[in-house]
Motif scaffolding. Structure first.
Motif, short mmCIF file in Angstrom:
data_model
loop_
_atom_site.label_atom_id
_atom_site.label_comp_id
_atom_site.label_asym_id
_atom_site.label_seq_id
_atom_site.Cartn_x
_atom_site.Cartn_y
_atom_site.Cartn_z
N UNK A 177 0.88 -1.17 0.00
CA UNK A 177 0.00 0.00 0.00
C UNK A 177 0.91 1.21 0.00
N UNK A 178 0.92 1.94 -1.12
CA UNK A 178 1.82 3.09 -1.28
C UNK A 178 1.06 4.38 -0.99
N UNK A 179 1.54 5.10 0.00
CA UNK A 179 0.96 6.40 0.39
C UNK A 179 2.04 7.45 0.20
N UNK A 180 2.11 8.01 -1.01
CA UNK A 180 3.15 8.98 -1.32
C UNK A 180 4.51 8.31 -1.33
N UNK A 181 5.41 8.82 -0.52
CA UNK A 181 6.76 8.23 -0.43
C UNK A 181 6.83 7.08 0.55
N UNK A 182 5.75 6.83 1.28
CA UNK A 182 5.72 5.76 2.29
C UNK A 182 5.03 4.53 1.71
N UNK A 183 5.67 3.38 1.86
CA UNK A 183 5.11 2.11 1.41
C UNK A 183 4.96 1.17 2.60
N UNK A 184 3.82 0.53 2.69
CA UNK A 184 3.52 -0.39 3.79
C UNK A 184 3.16 -1.74 3.19
N UNK A 185 3.70 -2.79 3.78
CA UNK A 185 3.36 -4.16 3.38
C UNK A 185 2.49 -4.76 4.47
N UNK A 186 1.16 -4.69 4.33
CA UNK A 186 0.28 -5.14 5.43
C UNK A 186 0.37 -6.62 5.71
N UNK A 187 0.85 -7.42 4.75
CA UNK A 187 0.97 -8.85 4.99
C UNK A 187 1.92 -9.19 6.12
N UNK A 188 2.92 -8.33 6.37
CA UNK A 188 3.85 -8.58 7.48
C UNK A 188 3.13 -8.52 8.81
N UNK A 189 2.21 -7.57 8.96
CA UNK A 189 1.45 -7.46 10.22
C UNK A 189 0.34 -8.51 10.27
N UNK A 190 -0.22 -8.84 9.09
CA UNK A 190 -1.27 -9.87 9.05
C UNK A 190 -0.74 -11.21 9.52
N UNK A 191 0.55 -11.46 9.28
CA UNK A 191 1.17 -12.71 9.73
C UNK A 191 1.01 -12.88 11.24
N UNK A 192 1.31 -11.84 12.00
CA UNK A 192 1.21 -11.93 13.46
C UNK A 192 -0.25 -11.98 13.90
N UNK A 197 3.77 -20.95 17.16
CA UNK A 197 3.49 -20.32 15.88
C UNK A 197 4.45 -19.19 15.56
N UNK A 198 4.75 -18.35 16.54
CA UNK A 198 5.67 -17.23 16.32
C UNK A 198 7.08 -17.72 16.01
N UNK A 199 7.52 -18.73 16.73
CA UNK A 199 8.87 -19.27 16.49
C UNK A 199 8.98 -19.92 15.12
N UNK A 200 7.95 -20.69 14.77
CA UNK A 200 8.00 -21.33 13.46
C UNK A 200 7.89 -20.31 12.34
N UNK A 201 7.23 -19.19 12.57
CA UNK A 201 7.13 -18.15 11.54
C UNK A 201 8.51 -17.65 11.14
#
Length: 507
Positions: free
Chosen positions: A174-189, A390-394
Motif C-alpha cells: 500500500x503506497x501512500x506517497x513516499x511511504x510504502x507499507x506491506x500489510x501482509x507482514x502485520x497480518x502474519x502476526x 506459531x511465532x517461532x515457526x514463523x
C-alpha cells in the motif's frame, strides 16, 4: 532458614548484556571491514555508529530487565546480531550503488540511513508492546478481532488499484506517497494470534477421529472447515497478489499450529495435499505462476526475458563466487544482483561471507527459533504454547522460504528475510513478534509463586491424653472411664477403678 526462590533462580540478564556487547562488537568489526575495503580508510564515524548501536539495544535490555526480568537472555542478542548484519550489508550495497551511479552520472539515494531510522522506530514499538502487554494471555481476548483485521490486511492490496499496490509484479503493498507499507507482514502476526485463540477454544474439534481409510484415521469432513478456508485464502493470495512466498508462509504456519494443538500428523498430511492440489490448479490457470516455475527449473533458459531468471541466476553466480570462505565484506559485487538489499540479501551475504558466514547467520536464526520453542514447551498455559510455537515457526518458515528461493531449492518467492532485509514493515512486524516471544518466555521462566504454607496437623502420638466419660450403653459394656491413646487404643484411665456391672434384672 527460609529462602526466596525468585532470588535463587538466575535471570540471565548479565549474560544477555554481555552477549549484546559481543553482538555490537561483531557489527562494528563488520562496518570496519566494509570501510577499509571500500574506502581504504577508517573514520571515527564508524566508531560512533558502533557505540550508538550498542546504546539503542542497551536501552531495550534495561526495559526487559524492568518489564520481563525472567525473559530468555538469548532472544534479544540474536535479534541484535541479525539486525546489525543486515544494516552492514545494506550500507555496503549503498556504497556499490553510489559508485555505479557516479560512473553513470546519475543520482542515488542511500537506503542505510532509512533502515537505521526504521530500526529505532521498531525498537520503540518493541518497548511499547512489551510495556503494554503485561500478560500474554490477555491477547487471547482479541483473537477473533485480530483474525478479522488480519484477513482484511491480506486482502486489501488485492482489491486496490495496481498503481498504489503493485511493486515488481506483486500486489502486496500500500503506497501512500513516499511511504510504502506491506500489510501482509502485520497480518502474519494477527493471524497467528487468531489461530492460537481459535485452536485453544476448538481443540477438541480437531481431535475427533473420522473414518479409517487404509489404516489411517482421517478427520471428519465437517471439521475440515478451517483448513479449507486457509487453503482457499492462500490460493487467493497466490492468484490475485501474485505472491507465492506469502501463500506458502501463511499456510505453513497454520499447519504447524494445528499440529502443535492436536499432535495429529494427519492434519499436516491433509493440509499439504490440499495445498499441492491448489498449486497445480493455480499453475494451470495463471501465467505468472508458470513463469515462476520456469525460472526455478532453468533460470538460464529465461535469463534475457522480461520477468525471467536473471535475478535468480545472478544470485547463484554470487553464491558461487563466494564459495566456502567468501570474498570478504566490501570485496564482492553484490550490486550485480537485482533487489540485493531486500529479496536477495542472503545471496549478497553468501557472496561476501561465503558458505561459512551464511551458515553462521542461519544458525543464529535457528537459535532464536529454538529458544522460542523452548519457551513454548515451558509455559504453563495452552494459549501461550500454541502462540509461542506459531511465532517461532514463523521465523524459521520465513527464512526457509527466502533462502530456498535464493538457492533454487523452491521457486523464487519475493519475501524478505527477518531483521536482515531492507524494509520498515518487516522490521516493525518482526520486532512485535519478538516482544510477544519475550513476554511468553518471561512467563515460562518465572518461578511459580509458592502457596501459603498450611500448618501441619499434630501427630496423634504427640496429642494430649483426654479423659472421656462414656455413659452406659454407648461405649464399653462396663461404662469405664477410658482414654484415647496411641493407635486408637482405649483402655481404663490411670488410677480409676472399674465399676461393677449392675445385677441383671429378673427375666
Amino acid at each position: 532458614m527460609s529462602t526466596n526462590p525468585r532470588r535463587e533462580q538466575s535471570t540471565g540478564k548479565r549474560a544477555e548484556l554481555a552477549l549484546l556487547i559481543f553482538a555490537s562488537f561483531i557489527v562494528w568489526c563488520a562496518f570496519v571491514l566494509v570501510e577499509s575495503n571500500q574506502n581504504h580508510d577508517f573514520t571515527m564515524g564508524v566508531l560512533w555508529y558502533g557505540l550508538a548501536y550498542l546504546a539503542v539495544f542497551a536501552a531495550a535490555h534495561l526495559a526487559i530487565r524492568r518489564w520481563a526480568p525472567y525473559a530468555d537472555p538469548l532472544i534479544l542478542p540474536c535479534v541484535a546480531l541479525l539486525n546489525g548484519m543486515g544494516l552492514v550489508m545494506i550500507y555496503r550495497i549503498d556504497l556499490a550503488m553510489a559508485d555505479r551511479a557516479g560512473q553513470a552520472g546519475t543520482t542515488f539515494s542511500p537506503e542505510a540511513p532509512k533502515q537505521i531510522i526504521w530500526t529505532v522506530v521498531a525498537l520503540a514499538l518493541f518497548l511499547a508492546v512489551l510495556g503494554l502487554v503485561k500478560d500474554h494471555r490477555t491477547v487471547a481476548r482479541y483473537g477473533y478481532i485480530a483474525g478479522l483485521v488480519g484477513i482484511v490486511a491480506v486482502a486489501l492490496p488485492a482489491v486496490l488499484p495496481s498503481s498504489i499496490s503493485e511493486v515488481n509484479g506483486a500486489k502486496v503493498w500500500i503506497k501512500l506517497g513516499s511511504l510504502s507499507i506491506q500489510p501482509g507482514e502485520f497480518a502474519k502476526i494477527l493471524l497467528i494470534v487468531f489461530f492460537a485463540a481459535f485452536l485453544v477454544s476448538k481443540r477438541d474439534l480437531f481431535r475427533v477421529v473420522g473414518r479409517r481409510v487404509l489404516g489411517v484415521e482421517l478427520p471428519r469432513a465437517r471439521d475440515l472447515g478451517p483448513i479449507v478456508i486457509a487453503s482457499v485464502g492462500c490460493m487467493a493470495v497466490l492468484a490475485f497478489e501474485k505472491e507465492l512466498g506469502a501463500a506458502l508462509l501463511f499456510f505453513g504456519i497454520i499447519l504447524v499450529m494445528v499440529y502443535v494443538a492436536t499432535e495429529r500428523a494427519i492434519w499436516v498430511a491433509v493440509g499439504v495435499a490440499m495445498f499441492a492440489a491448489g498449486c497445480v490448479i493455480a499453475y494451470n490457470l495463471f501465467n505468472h505462476v508458470q513463469q515462476r516455475v520456469s525460472n526455478w527449473i532453468d533460470p538460464l533458459a529465461t535469463y534475457d526475458k522480461p520477468g525471467g531468471g536473471y535475478q535468480m541466476a545472478q544470485g547463484l553466480f554470487g553464491l558461487g563466487t563466494g564459495g566456502v570462505g567468501g570474498t570478504g565484506l566490501g570485496a564482492g559485487r553484490p550490486d550485480m544482483v537485482p533487489e540485493a538489499s531486500t529479496d536477495f540479501i542472503t545471496a549478497a551475504l553468501g557472496e561476501e561471507l561465503g558458505f561459512i558466514g551464511l551458515a553462521a547467520i542461519l544458525m543464529v536464526y535457528l537459535v532464536l527459533a529454538m529458544r522460542g520453542m523452548r519457551s513454548a514447551l515451558a509455559v504453563r498455559d495452552t494459549f501461550g504454547k500454541i502462540l509461542a510455537g506459531g511465532l517461532s515457526f514463523a521465523v524459521i518458515m520465513q527464512i526457509f522460504v527466502v533462502v530456498g528461493g535464493v538457492t533454487k531449492l523452491i521457486p523464487e518467492t519475493g519475501i524478505t528475510a527477518p531483521f536482515l532485509s531492507k524494509g520498515g514493515s518487516s522490521l516493525l512486524a518482526n520486532y512485535v513478534l519478538v516482544a510477544l516471544l519475550i513476554r511468553i518466555s518471561d512467563a515460562a521462566r518465572r518461578p511459580a509463586t509458592p502457596s501459603r504454607p498450611q500448618p501441619d496437623p499434630t501427630p496423634l502420638a504427640d496429642a494430649h491424653t483426654v479423659l472421656v466419660n462414656r455413659p452406659d450403653g454407648l461405649g464399653k459394656a462396663d461404662g469405664t472411664v477410658g482414654f484415647a491413646g496411641r493407635n486408637g487404643y482405649s483402655g481404663p484411665a490411670v488410677g480409676a477403678s472399674p465399676r461393677t456391672r449392675p445385677p441383671a434384672g429378673p427375666g
